[in-house]
Design a protein around this motif. Sequence first.
Motif, short mmCIF file in Angstrom:
data_model
loop_
_atom_site.label_atom_id
_atom_site.label_comp_id
_atom_site.label_asym_id
_atom_site.label_seq_id
_atom_site.Cartn_x
_atom_site.Cartn_y
_atom_site.Cartn_z
N THR A 220 0.86 -1.17 0.00
CA THR A 220 0.00 0.00 0.00
C THR A 220 0.89 1.22 0.00
N CYS A 250 1.85 -1.61 -6.89
CA CYS A 250 1.20 -1.80 -5.59
C CYS A 250 0.20 -2.95 -5.64
N SER A 252 -2.96 -2.90 -3.25
CA SER A 252 -4.28 -2.29 -3.07
C SER A 252 -4.17 -1.16 -2.06
N TYR A 287 -1.79 -1.10 -9.81
CA TYR A 287 -2.38 -1.84 -8.70
C TYR A 287 -2.95 -3.16 -9.20
#
Length: 323
Positions: A220, A250, A252, A287
């Motif tokens: 994160t 990333c 989430s 993401y």
Amino acid sequence: MKDIKTSLTAISKLYNTKKPHLLDSINLICTALEKLEALASYEYYGDFKGVPNIAYYAFTNSENISRPVQPEMFHYNRRVFLEEFNILMQSFQRTPDQWTHEEKKRANNVVYTGVMAIACCYDLWQRGSRKTPGTFFEIFMAGILKEVFAEYYFSKHIPLTEFLDGEELGNDAITEATNEDIEGDSEEPELKDSVSSLSTDLVIKNVSSGKSLVIPFKITTRERIVQPFAHQRILDSAFGIGKFSSFIVCISETQQDKKNTKVNQVCVPGTVKLYQQHLAPVRGLYYCDIPQRYDAPDMQKLLPVKTVGDFFVDAYHFFHESK
């Protein structure tokens, strides 16, 4: 957890000595999935109240509950995960610029499953080791990227000595390294950023062209989101714009709301836009589970936010784009 911790320490040593480690990482993920299936419950936890709403699951045991898991991306069954991984490896026989939407989705979900399986095990049985899942994220992604850029140079450090002209570049200018030692690793700790080098999670360099891709891996971005932008500012100043480019990768931005049994997506779009416009621009933000706020047009206009599956395609294009 002893088997997972022992395996992760061994994989870390392989990675730090630049030895092949991808298959060892896959075996570790399978061990984690088996442990979760045998010793934990996997059930609906709550929704993220967005447009549309997104249902999240979580793993639980008698004492703890894991971070939220997006079931549409997570391969709960070990056999299914292995099948998807093997198909992904076949996709790497073609360059990622030829991938279909389904191939990018598969890559995204394989990465998500691998990292979340390890993270959820640590959530349930080793809650004190908060940084270890992020370290595994880096190791796992480096192993996959070796399949794409096998002839390129991989490192974690960018020498800065020749640009300092005898002046110290203080620790305030070069932020601390993100790499963390894995619990139980008996190797000497890796040196943090110093006056002579800048450390990040991964640097991939095309020796023939001189172009380098800098990749911070973050479960994160809520902590130290400024770091990739600050590093990019230093690199642009030291080497000139274009020689180094950063792609932030990333998992989430989800957070449990245990009081209301729901999931929040904790985002800082104003901060990211500020850094992108006024500190130093990065090339992309990726993401597995894209926060809805970051998928909005105002963000996409300023900074491309895509899936981790798209990251493999964009990384390939970065090294093959015309000057």
